[in-house]
Design an enzyme around this catalytic site. Structure first.
Site, short mmCIF file in Angstrom:
data_model
loop_
_atom_site.label_atom_id
_atom_site.label_comp_id
_atom_site.label_asym_id
_atom_site.label_seq_id
_atom_site.Cartn_x
_atom_site.Cartn_y
_atom_site.Cartn_z
N GLY A 134 5.45 -1.75 14.89
CA GLY A 134 4.71 -0.76 14.11
C GLY A 134 3.60 -0.10 14.90
O GLY A 134 3.44 1.12 14.91
N GLU B 250 0.84 -1.21 0.00
CA GLU B 250 0.00 0.00 0.00
C GLU B 250 0.87 1.25 0.00
O GLU B 250 0.67 2.18 -0.80
CB GLU B 250 -0.90 0.03 1.25
N HIS C 24 -26.53 7.62 20.51
CA HIS C 24 -27.64 7.63 19.55
C HIS C 24 -27.42 6.61 18.44
O HIS C 24 -28.07 6.66 17.41
CB HIS C 24 -27.78 9.03 18.95
N LYS D 5 -1.14 -10.53 3.01
CA LYS D 5 -0.22 -9.76 2.17
C LYS D 5 0.31 -10.64 1.03
O LYS D 5 0.36 -10.24 -0.12
CB LYS D 5 0.97 -9.25 2.99
N GLU E 287 -4.15 -6.71 16.98
CA GLU E 287 -2.97 -7.25 16.30
C GLU E 287 -2.01 -7.85 17.34
O GLU E 287 -1.26 -8.77 17.05
CB GLU E 287 -2.27 -6.14 15.48
O1 F6P Z 1 -0.60 -4.70 9.22
C1 F6P Z 1 0.61 -5.39 9.43
C2 F6P Z 1 1.74 -4.45 9.63
O2 F6P Z 1 2.90 -5.21 9.64
C3 F6P Z 1 1.59 -3.62 10.91
O3 F6P Z 1 2.05 -4.27 12.03
C4 F6P Z 1 2.37 -2.41 10.54
O4 F6P Z 1 2.06 -1.38 11.41
C5 F6P Z 1 1.90 -2.19 9.11
O5 F6P Z 1 1.81 -3.50 8.58
C6 F6P Z 1 2.75 -1.32 8.26
O6 F6P Z 1 4.03 -1.82 8.10
P1 F6P Z 1 5.23 -0.91 7.61
O7 F6P Z 1 5.41 0.20 8.59
O8 F6P Z 1 6.41 -1.83 7.55
O9 F6P Z 1 4.87 -0.37 6.26
#
Ligand code: F6P
Length: 547
Positions: free
Chosen positions: A269, A215, A386, A514, A355
């Site tokens: 993270g 992403e 509400h 992923k 998580e």
């Molecule tokens: O959602 C899984 C994860 O590994 C989280 O723990 C982490 O915060 C997120 O993806 C983002 O990961 P990165 O900071 O490596 O992009």
């Protein structure tokens, strides 16, 4: 020292709690108050600007004692020492867990592999401070020599939720910079953000611990392309900075070495907003306020580390939560903040709690035979009253709830504040007391209804009550108090992970999704769906037809 590997159900405290549960399950909190006039004085913790009342729970003095015994039996004290001293408590990833060091003092010593990490932490903090001041005060300018007006944080999960929640929560303390967050891989998200921005005055902060997240890299690439439609390659250095542990990949992406803010593997993270991951926070509210957030968290760290368990806020909240989760079978917990500023708080906590503690293999590698991580959900009061409060009051599920409130209004709207807090308090009282048949009858009799109508309506208007709540009341929403509040929940997560004998700091459950997403992407691009089940093939065909 390694964490203990005790199955909590084998402890004598757990067994005693199980026997004790039957007696407590029959009790009504209301009656507990009438029997013990000191109940509210006994079941609260007053600490700095926090007042935490946990007396509106289905606990007796004996329950509390047994829960404290459980904490002792699973060796919580020893685990806290390991946590703070940099032991490899994230064993499955072979890492220490040191978000507490990020808010420590420069004079502290915290060793990872024999090396004190505090000097590195303070070097990065100094870099953040210099950079923040240069952007906020306009010493650093964009490629056309204009001062920056906007900052875009590009990240997901812990690289988004923490900074986004804190920036939102502290918007009262915000400076002149507008902040935006791009997280979803949905291209409409990035497009909607970009359409409001001027490339000449926008700074982009790419945040990714690993710098491999699909992403974030996709969004960062799209944004860089958009930027290069207006500016030249050499201008990228003025507008793009990155926060990561993966310096090589950041450089390969084309980010200037001076624009890299490092972080470390020993910061998870979802616990990373205190590191350079919080750069957008620092830019939005200024480095001084960012530092105050850290100071508040540090105060909570010391409280958690040093206070006796019966007066220790994260420990008490964690034990109560275990009581409902494991003995009453409550599946979820609501977090209701009576502050619009905290409207992203529950969303943020969802990652932290779920998580971390959404695990079913214990620290011995065996499948657990008891419940672990709770579901977390919530929205601010009074809006949530509400929306879903009906279910909490009169539904069939037991939903313990944390009510968070601040005594002072930041804009000094006293009339609003008094109404807001009266709702907060009224709800916790209503959940406790409910409304009996006798009370409902009395009320209906004043309403000019026939006896038959009263009889028909009566059962629908009764509230059982006996619904548990914790009241977390704080003097004022400041960077310090927010830091304390977040750290309080981080430590609650830790305590529950210790009790449930699970590893709270890995997240293998997210990684499968992923991997699969990239395989399916290849199939979508090639149009070859033969490796999928029939249902998935049909869905892929539908997508192929209409994409
Ligand atoms: O959602 C899984 C994860 O590994 C989280 O723990 C982490 O915060 C997120 O993806 C983002 O990961 P990165 O900071 O490596 O992009």
């Amino acid at each position: 020292m390694a964490l203990s590997t005790i199955n909590p159900t084998t402890t004598s405290a757990w067994k005693a709690l199980q026997n004790h549960f039957d007696t407590v399950n029959e009790l009504d909190i209301k009656d507990l108050f009438s029997k013990n006039k000191n109940r509210a004085d006994k079941f609260n913790v007053s600490w700095e600007d926090f007042y935490v009342d946990f007396s509106k729970n289905r606990i007796t003095e004996n329950t509390f004692k047994l829960l404290l015994d459980l904490a002792k039996e699973v060796k919580l004290k020893e685990a806290i020492t390991s946590y703070y001293s940099g032991d490899i408590i994230n064993k499955t990833e072979n890492r220490a867990v040191l978000h507490t060091a990020l808010r420590g003092k420069e004079s502290d010593t915290v060793l990872v592999d024999g090396k004190n990490v505090m000097p590195e932490i303070f070097t990065v903090k100094a870099k953040m401070e210099t950079f923040t001041n240069a952007i906020v005060k306009g010493y650093k300018k964009g490629y056309t020599d204009k001062i920056f007006t906007d900052v875009v944080n590009i990240g997901i999960g812990g690289s988004d939720l923490g900074p986004a929640m804190v920036v939102e929560s502290l918007q009262f303390y915000k400076n002149n910079l507008n902040t935006h967050f791009v997280s979803n891989i949905d291209g409409d998200h990035v497009s909607e953000v970009l359409k409001k921005l001027n490339p000449e005055t926008t700074l982009f902060v790419i945040v990714s611990k690993t710098f491999t997240t699909q992403e974030t890299l996709t969004n960062a690439t799209t944004i860089r392309k958009w930027f290069l439609k207006h500016a030249k390659q050499e201008d990228v250095a003025k507008h793009f900075v990155a926060v990561s542990t993966n310096t090589q990949k950041v450089k390969a992406f084309g980010i200037n070495e001076n624009n890299i803010f490092p972080m470390w593997n020993w910061v998870g993270g979802r616990f990373s907003l205190w590191s350079a991951v919080g750069l957008t926070i620092s830019l939005a509210v200024g480095f001084d306020n960012f530092n105050k957030l850290l100071k508040g968290a540090n105060a909570m760290d010391l409280h958690f580390k040093n206070e006796e368990f019966d007066n220790n806020i994260p420990v008490v909240l964690a034990l109560i939560s275990v009581w409902y989760n494991n003995f009453f079978g409550a599946e979820s917990e609501a977090v209701i903040a009576y502050s619009q500023y905290l409207n992203q708080f529950a969303t943020y906590l969802q990652q932290g709690v779920m998580e971390s503690n959404g695990k079913s293999i214990d620290r011995n590698g065996n499948k657990v035979n008891y419940q672990t991580g709770t579901l977390i959900w919530g929205e601010p009061g009074t809006n949530s009253q509400h929306a879903f409060f009906q279910l909490i009051h009169q539904g069939t599920k037991l939903i313990p709830a944390d009510f968070i409130g601040f005594a002072k209004s930041l804009h000094s709207n006293q009339d609003h504040q008094d109404k807001l807090i009266s709702n907060y308090i009224a709800q916790t009282e209503a959940l406790l007391n409910g409304k009996t048949e006798v009370e409902v009858l009395k009320e209906l009799k004043t309403q000019n209804l026939s006896d038959a109508e009263i009889k028909e309506l009566l059962p629908f208007k009764v509230f059982e009550g006996n619904k548990p709540t914790n009241s977390i009341f704080i003097k004022k929403l400041t960077p310090e108090s927010l830091g304390k509040l977040i750290a309080m929940y981080e430590h609650k997560i830790f305590v529950q992970g210790i009790i449930w004998n699970i590893y709270s700091y890995d997240q293998f459950g997210v990684e499968l999704g992923k991997q699969l997403a990239s395989t399916i992407l290849e199939d979508i691009q090639s149009g070859n769906f033969k490796n999928h089940d029939a249902s998935t093939r049909n869905i892929l065909e539908f997508f192929k037809k209409f994409r």
